[in-house]
Design an enzyme around this catalytic site. Structure first.
Site, mmCIF file in Angstrom:
data_model
loop_
_atom_site.group_PDB
_atom_site.id
_atom_site.type_symbol
_atom_site.label_atom_id
_atom_site.label_comp_id
_atom_site.label_asym_id
_atom_site.label_seq_id
_atom_site.Cartn_x
_atom_site.Cartn_y
_atom_site.Cartn_z
ATOM 1 N N ASP A 336 0.842 -1.110 -0.108
ATOM 2 C CA ASP A 336 -0.037 -0.061 -0.129
ATOM 3 C C ASP A 336 1.062 1.313 0.071
ATOM 4 O O ASP A 336 2.101 1.362 0.306
ATOM 5 C CB ASP A 336 -0.938 -0.098 1.162
ATOM 6 C CG ASP A 336 -1.594 1.004 1.566
ATOM 7 O OD1 ASP A 336 -2.437 1.482 0.962
ATOM 8 O OD2 ASP A 336 -0.925 1.922 2.577
ATOM 9 N N THR A 338 0.238 5.045 0.886
ATOM 10 C CA THR A 338 0.035 5.925 2.036
ATOM 11 C C THR A 338 -0.128 5.339 3.320
ATOM 12 O O THR A 338 -0.829 4.434 3.592
ATOM 13 C CB THR A 338 -1.314 6.653 1.815
ATOM 14 O OG1 THR A 338 -1.442 7.150 0.560
ATOM 15 C CG2 THR A 338 -1.001 8.015 2.862
ATOM 16 N N ASP A 530 -1.252 -0.475 5.938
ATOM 17 C CA ASP A 530 -1.045 0.290 7.243
ATOM 18 C C ASP A 530 -2.370 -0.209 8.152
ATOM 19 O O ASP A 530 -2.528 0.529 9.209
ATOM 20 C CB ASP A 530 -0.534 1.578 7.093
ATOM 21 C CG ASP A 530 -1.773 2.329 6.566
ATOM 22 O OD1 ASP A 530 -2.473 1.782 5.719
ATOM 23 O OD2 ASP A 530 -1.903 3.731 6.643
HETATM 24 P P1 ADP Z 1 -3.169 4.344 0.097
HETATM 25 O O1 ADP Z 1 -3.743 3.173 -0.885
HETATM 26 O O2 ADP Z 1 -1.943 4.842 -0.646
HETATM 27 O O3 ADP Z 1 -2.751 3.714 1.518
HETATM 28 P P2 ADP Z 1 -5.640 5.317 0.950
HETATM 29 O O4 ADP Z 1 -6.386 4.303 0.359
HETATM 30 O O5 ADP Z 1 -5.517 5.223 2.324
HETATM 31 O O6 ADP Z 1 -4.123 5.309 0.255
HETATM 32 O O7 ADP Z 1 -6.191 6.591 0.370
HETATM 33 C C1 ADP Z 1 -6.552 6.765 -0.997
HETATM 34 C C2 ADP Z 1 -6.863 8.222 -1.162
HETATM 35 O O8 ADP Z 1 -8.062 8.473 -0.845
HETATM 36 C C3 ADP Z 1 -5.772 9.310 -0.703
HETATM 37 O O9 ADP Z 1 -4.750 9.452 -1.488
HETATM 38 C C4 ADP Z 1 -6.768 10.413 -0.516
HETATM 39 O O10 ADP Z 1 -6.655 10.999 -1.733
HETATM 40 C C5 ADP Z 1 -8.257 9.800 -0.234
HETATM 41 N N1 ADP Z 1 -8.478 9.546 1.207
HETATM 42 C C6 ADP Z 1 -8.526 8.479 1.745
HETATM 43 N N2 ADP Z 1 -8.897 8.784 2.886
HETATM 44 C C7 ADP Z 1 -8.935 10.083 3.195
HETATM 45 C C8 ADP Z 1 -9.212 10.828 4.225
HETATM 46 N N3 ADP Z 1 -9.651 10.595 5.509
HETATM 47 N N4 ADP Z 1 -9.054 12.460 4.125
HETATM 48 C C9 ADP Z 1 -8.805 12.658 2.810
HETATM 49 N N5 ADP Z 1 -8.562 11.954 1.859
HETATM 50 C C10 ADP Z 1 -8.707 10.619 2.050
HETATM 51 MG MG MG Z 2 -2.696 2.993 3.263
#
Ligand code: ADP
Ligand code: MG
Length: 639
Positions: A336, A338, A530
């Site tokens: 993943d 973020t 995460d």
């Molecule tokens: P990753 O897969 O890289 O871990 P996430 O799935 O956690 O990313 O989030 C994907 C995208 O969704 C983020 O880049 C953001 O644009 C949006 N996003 C998700 N959760 C939030 C939040 N709590 N506040 C703002 N944006 C969010």
């Molecule tokens: Mg994540």
């Protein structure tokens, strides 16, 4: 080879060291009692052997001595065999019981006594070695604090940890173990969290920081508010997890159990053939003794408990031996982005409002994010605090779609999330420059309010971790992220990932489908996330690894492995441990099978007397156990 359980575990089962279902560790007291008894019967047996060999006059005392020895040592073995048969649960005692009864019928009392005593001695060594392989697990369980100090009004009361509930105020003095997860409301101190994370450097805690049960308070006195009951606190969860993990049966264990159903009948047939061909029943007795599959039955569980315990000590929680075994077959590793490859410490870097003030934009984003534990939410809330914004609103109603947050606050609808999230909700966005930074968008009541830039730095260890996984022979390493745009490319490049292995803009459910696609093509997938937004993916993967989630129970529940130390540095260690566990299990199985095979042949052709057979059988078992203990010995890693 089994005795009624005498340890303090209060289990009602028959205690049997070879029974993989019964993995508890014996108490010291019962060990000493067993040792005394064994020394006593050992001496009696030696006297019997000396008397028997010195003159035939002593036949009566020899028989009496042997019967005393048998009464003490063989009776528990018989009882265990009968109980096993009655419960339809075969165990290794049947073969030995038949062997001992055979000796008695042949009037070979001393031989019967020798066999029983040697097996009893062996059992003692085994229980010690088995306890040694479970030592790390036991240490963790013992680290669980029993008492804590509850603050009730003006008084401080020492109470059992189980009596502390969520919301209670607790005093943690220097030297105390933190009894429950909580938030510091007064005081400052350095805490040793090594029991949870494997990280030996103390961590400084100040007001509003989280503390976790099981950490040791070094210097200051802390007043904390309990965030969870003890049972649901971090250490409680770890103890539950680790002790359950030691008892789960990995695939090789299930295979052996199936195999052992046919084992006893086959051995009995071999023994019968030996009698028919050689007319020497003593040889058949030896066959039964050496064929007893203790080493085989212990091959897997002893390795698993040593590895699971060692991993836990290093801050790696493995929920079962099957996930260590699965390391061997992993062909695809997906990260993943973020919070996993990035996001150790995400921060707001710029605010770009559109037809509103910076403050309004940040405030609206802040109140919507207050209920989220996403790294983005944490960064925005931190920024709000820095700016002195007070995040209070009425009638908050939050929905997390995985791509963003929708909150109803004081009657207005706030949206914070990705480009896609806002356009799905019919908001048109005004794009600014991105310069490779992560960006989220904010809208309120259908009106676009602007965007917030975040610097989402790659974790310093990400590149090396990926490199070390690649070196270990896994070439398909990729990233699946809900984020999209330049920031994804930047991180992928810095992490050393091929562009073809990067999928962006995927929803939590789609992550799951991507994993499924790989699995349909026969790949075994390890997914590392995460825990925010990737529960389904963690559960779907063959191995789902959640990182840095001391207090995140979702991650603890849905993943198969949890890296308690923040970041990815323990990931190569987990893979390596998995591989080593597999090697040790295979070595154990081969060792056990070859040894049994050779000894059965030696016994059949008359090269091995029963007593020596019993010694050989014990050597094989103890060798297996010690081989497993190797897994709990620290190795040095490059990361
Ligand atoms: P990753 O897969 O890289 O871990 P996430 O799935 O956690 O990313 O989030 C994907 C995208 O969704 C983020 O880049 C953001 O644009 C949006 N996003 C998700 N959760 C939030 C939040 N709590 N506040 C703002 N944006 C969010
Ligand atoms: Mg994540």
């Amino acid at each position: 080879m089994g005795k009624k359980c005498q340890c303090n575990c209060q289990c009602n089962e028959q205690c049997h060291n070879h029974d993989p279902d019964h993995n508890h560790v014996h108490s010291e007291e019962s060990f000493h009692r067993q040792l005394l008894i064994t020394v006593f019967v050992g001496i009696l047996t030696i006297i019997a052997v000396i008397l028997e060999n010195s003159s035939s006059e002593y036949q009566v005392p020899v028989i009496v001595l042997s019967i005393v020895v048998l009464a003490i040592t063989a009776f528990p073995i018989f009882k265990e065999a009968v109980v096993g048969l009655l419960n339809g649960k075969r165990n290794v005692n049947e073969l030995v019981s038949i062997a001992i009864i055979g000796c008695i019928l042949l009037s070979e009392f001393v031989v019967a006594a020798e066999v029983a005593v040697i097996l009893t001695i062996g059992e003692l060594v085994e229980s010690w070695a088995y306890a040694r392989s479970g030592r790390d697990i036991r240490k963790i369980i013992e680290g669980n604090p029993v008492y804590g100090h509850k603050i009730i009004g003006d008084t401080i009361e020492e109470v059992r940890v189980s009596e502390i509930i969520k919301g209670d105020l607790v005093l943690v003095r220097p030297g105390d173990v933190v009894p429950v997860d909580g938030t510091v409301i007064e005081g400052r101190s350095d805490l040793d969290e090594s029991c949870l994370t494997g990280e030996s450097l103390p961590v400084e805690k100040d007001v509003s920081d989280k503390v976790y049960s099981g950490s040791i308070n070094y210097n200051g006195t802390l007043k904390i508010r309990a965030d969870a009951d003890a049972e649901d606190s971090t250490l409680g969860n770890i103890v539950k997890l680790v002790s359950e993990a030691g008892q789960r049966r990995p695939p090789t264990m299930l295979m052996i159990n199936r195999f052992s159903r046919y084992y006893s009948p086959v051995i009995l047939i071999i023994a019968a053939i030996v009698i028919l061909l050689t007319r020497d029943p003593i040889r058949a007795v030896t066959v039964l003794v050496v064929a007893c599959p203790c080493a085989l039955l212990l091959a897997t569980p002893s390795a698993v408990i040593a590895a699971v315990g060692y991993a836990a000590k290093q801050g790696i929680l493995v929920k079962g031996g099957e996930f260590l075994e699965a390391c061997q077959n992993i062909s695809v590793v997906l990260f993943d982005k973020t919070g996993t490859l990035t996001g150790g410490n995400m921060e707001v870097s710029a605010i770009d409002p559109y037809n509103c003030s910076e403050e309004e934009l940040l405030f609206k984003a802040g109140i919507a994010e207050s209920a989220s534990s996403h790294p983005i939410a944490k960064a925005i809330i931190k920024e709000c605090k820095k700016t002195g914004l007070n995040l209070i609103c009425n009638g908050e109603n939050v929905m997390d779609s995985g791509l963003g947050i929708r909150a109803v606050c004081d009657g207005s609808i706030i949206l914070v999330g990705s480009r896609q999230f806002l356009s799905n909700n019919g908001i048109s966005i005004r794009e600014g420059s991105t310069n490779g930074q992560m960006k989220i968008f904010v809208a309120c009541d259908g009106r676009f309010l602007g965007s917030i830039y975040l610097n989402d730095e790659i974790r310093p260890e990400s590149f090396d971790t990926i490199e070390s996984i690649r070196k270990s022979g896994i070439s398909k390493i990729g990233m699946v992220t809900g984020d999209s745009g330049d920031s994804v490319k930047k991180i992928a490049k810095a992490a050393g990932l091929l562009e073809s292995m990067v999928r962006s803009g995927v929803l939590p459910d789609e992550k799951c489908h991507i994993i499924e696609e790989y699995q349909k093509n026969g790949e075994k997938v390890c997914y590392i996330g995460d825990g925010t937004n990737d529960g389904p993916a963690l559960a779907m993967a063959d191995i789902g690894v959640a990182i840095g989630s001391r207090s995140d129970t979702v991650a603890l529940k849905t993943s198969h492995v949890v890296l308690m130390r923040e970041g990815l540095s323990r990931l190569p260690m987990f893979f390596d441990l998995g591989r080593r566990t597999n090697h040790v299990i295979i070595e154990n199985l081969v060792m056990a099978l070859v040894f049994s095979f050779v000894m059965i042949i030696a016994a059949s052709v008359g090269l091995l007397p029963p007593a020596l057979g019993a010694v050989g059988h014990q050597i094989a078992t103890v060798a297996v156990l010690f081989n497993s203990v190797r897994l709990s010995v620290k190795k040095s890693y490059t990361l």
